[in-house]
Scaffold this motif. Sequence first.
Motif: not given
Length: 189
Positions: A17, A21, A25, A27, A116-117, A144-146, A158, A162
């Motif tokens: 992850f 990032e 990406k 997040r 995650a995620t 967390w997410t993206f 994100a 979320h």
Amino acid sequence: MPHPLPALIVVDVQRAFDEWEAAGKRRNNPDAVARIADLLRAFRTHSAPIFHIRHEGTKPNSSFLPSRSGYAVKDEAREQPGETVIIKRVNSAFIGTDLEQRLRAGSIGTLVICGATTNHCVETTTRMAGNLGFDACLVRDATWTFDRIGPDGDERSAEEIHAMTLSNLDGEFARIVTTAGVVASFAAK
């Protein structure tokens, strides 16, 4: 007799992850890993059970192949001696693993889930936990997410993803909680 303390389920806190990032990406919840470290500290202090879930990719280009750098666990979430590590190959930590059997053998009824995620492995694991009859608690500030592009080309942040995941799970599959609330619950015991 049910276990008096909940179990912490730490889902896929792996370096892949960070690599995503670094590749651009975006997040949400930038402090999620710090909150996971807070949860680990609280569970360790109270000798509560901890289960580390690690994703092992199966597709040739997966960031989570054991031979790739992304497979490694982030330092803040690394297991300590005696803590259980379970390897999964699909989204749910319950499919193809002995997680459910371990929880039942330990008479553990309450699960505190982070990692995650939010909308993938955390959500799938949380849904299954609820369906299997566990008291699932999803820690909103420890996941967390993206950003994602939807099937019609629509962009979703994100934060939106979320929030929608929390809304979908709340009440039916899980209780949505905070790190501070979980830590405070130990003090109340």
